[in-house]
Design a protein around this motif. Sequence first.
Motif, PDB file in Angstrom:
ATOM      1  N   ALA A  62       0.835  -1.206   0.000  1.00 32.68           N
ATOM      2  CA  ALA A  62       0.000   0.000   0.000  1.00 32.68           C
ATOM      3  C   ALA A  62       0.873   1.262   0.000  1.00 32.68           C
ATOM      4  N   ALA A  63       1.965   1.256   0.763  1.00 29.99           N
ATOM      5  CA  ALA A  63       2.858   2.418   0.808  1.00 29.99           C
ATOM      6  C   ALA A  63       3.528   2.638  -0.553  1.00 29.99           C
ATOM      7  N   ASP A  65       2.319   1.739  -3.409  1.00 30.16           N
ATOM      8  CA  ASP A  65       1.270   2.195  -4.326  1.00 30.16           C
ATOM      9  C   ASP A  65       1.016   3.688  -4.137  1.00 30.16           C
ATOM     10  N   ASN A  66       0.980   4.130  -2.890  1.00 31.92           N
ATOM     11  CA  ASN A  66       0.800   5.561  -2.616  1.00 31.92           C
ATOM     12  C   ASN A  66       1.978   6.379  -3.149  1.00 31.92           C
ATOM     13  N   ASN A  69       1.607   6.573  -6.924  1.00 33.83           N
ATOM     14  CA  ASN A  69       0.557   7.522  -7.288  1.00 33.83           C
ATOM     15  C   ASN A  69       1.014   8.966  -7.063  1.00 33.83           C
ATOM     16  N   GLY A  70       1.777   9.205  -6.009  1.00 37.72           N
ATOM     17  CA  GLY A  70       2.322  10.541  -5.759  1.00 37.72           C
ATOM     18  C   GLY A  70       3.300  10.964  -6.842  1.00 37.72           C
TER      19      GLY A  70
END
Length: 96
Positions: A62-63, A65-66, A69-70
Motif C-alpha cells: 500500500a505504501a 502504491d501511494n 501515485n504521488g
Amino acid sequence: MTTADNDLSRSRVPMDIAQTQAQSEIQEYLQFSQKRRRLFPRAALVGLLAGLVAIAFRAILAARDNLRNGLIGWAHHDPLMGWIVSLSFVLKRTPG
C-alpha cells in the motif's frame, strides 16, 4: 498343584496380558497428548508470525502504491521533469 490352581493360573495369563496392553495403550495416549500440548503453542506462534508478515507485506504494498501515485501526480504537475525522472527510473532498472 491342583487342577483348580492350574485353571486359575491359565485364566490369569490372558488377564495379565490384557492389563499390560491396556496400560500400554494408556501410556501411548498420554505421550501423544503431551506432544500435542507442546505442539499447539508453537503452531499458534507460527500462525501469529505468518499473519504479522502478511500484514507487513500488505502495508508495504500500500505504501509503494501511494508513492507511485504521488510520483505520477507530480509528473503530471511538472511534465518536463516528470518525463526526465520517469525515463531515468526506466533506464536505471533496465538490465544490460
